[in-house]
Scaffold this motif. Structure first.
Motif: not given
Length: 281
Positions: A80-86, A112-115, A195-197, A199-211
């Motif tokens: 899938p493209k990087s913008s798709d749900t993986q 995957q390494g950036a994520q 959402t963007q990748f 070469g040497g740059t990437a934009k990554v979103e992280v969804w998380y819960s916080l205790l």
């Protein structure tokens, strides 16, 4: 055809006697000739055929599963493209090569390494270590690119030493929890998305819960759960992914359940007894 209809089982009448002569299956023969073995019936042959088909299906499934274990460091044309749900799944590439203290480092120069880097950095930046000046500097030097680490250290030092900010978290002016209590700040990533990748740059979103909160008897800030999404701009620097910029927003948050909340003692014991994870794609 039933067995009784087979020629080997039927009786045939002898000449002129009017008597019935019977040949038994598999008999050694009699005065009228050698006995014949019965042929397999249609139902028997169908049974054997059915069993054979099942065996072949099982073998095919086993082969397919074994074939699916093969991995490649590069995505296939059908990926899938990087913008798709993986889905979060093993990729075959070792995601982490080392650690700096409790923070994973040495991520692969891939999506995957950036994520993986983003998920682990979100955990570090929302950890209780950020409330300790020495630990905070180590975290920032590990997570941020060197070009922005110094500026971030200064701005975050002002925040984490502000008495009003510490009081709102239930901490004392020195950043410590009241005696007999446990301060909890632990991020738990649920998923990541590139959402963007390039070469040497990437934009990554992280969804998380916080205790977050103070666990202990008489706490005015009991541990609660909140949800956030952090968007990280990453850049490849000195053989690893580093944060160039980060933004955080609330949610999306699920509906709270009616599960019974833990007691202060149970929460303190859980936080002290259960360690965190190294997150990887």
């Amino acid at each position: 055809m039933s067995l009784s209809d087979d020629g080997g089982y039927g009786g045939d009448r002898g000449p002129e006697t009017g008597q019935t002569r019977t040949r038994l299956p598999d008999s050694g023969g009699d005065g009228y000739g050698t006995g014949r073995r019965p042929r397999a019936s249609l139902s028997s042959r169908n049974l054997v055929t059915g069993v054979g088909v099942v065996v072949l299906l099982i073998a095919a499934i086993a082969f397919a599963n074994r074939s699916g274990d093969t991995s490649s460091d590069s995505p296939s044309a059908d990926s899938p493209k990087s913008s798709d749900t993986q889905p979060t799944a093993p990729t075959g590439t070792k995601p982490v090569t080392g650690k700096n203290g409790d923070i994973a480092t040495g991520f692969a120069k891939t999506e995957q390494g950036a994520q993986s880097a983003a998920a682990n950095y979100a955990v570090a930046l929302d950890s209780s270590g950020m409330y300790d000046s020495d630990q905070r500097d180590v975290i920032l030097d590990t997570v941020y690119a060197s070009s922005v680490a110094t500026a971030r250290k200064e701005s975050l030092r002002k925040l984490y030493t502000d008495p009003k900010f510490l009081a709102s978290a239930g901490l004392k002016a020195d950043g410590n929890a009241p005696r007999g209590t446990t301060f909890v700040s632990r991020a738990n990533p649920v998923g990541t998305k590139t959402t963007q990748f390039k070469g040497g740059t990437a934009k990554v979103e992280v969804w998380y819960s916080l205790l977050f909160g103070i666990a202990g008897q008489g706490s005015q800030n009991p541990v609660s759960e909140n949800w956030y999404t952090s968007t990280m701009q990453l850049q490849w620097s000195n053989g690893d992914w580093k944060v160039a910029n980060i933004k955080q927003k609330a949610g999306p948050a699920p509906i709270g359940s009616d599960q019974t909340a833990a007691t202060a003692g149970e929460m303190s014991k859980a936080v002290q007894g259960f360690g965190g994870f190294t997150y990887a794609r």
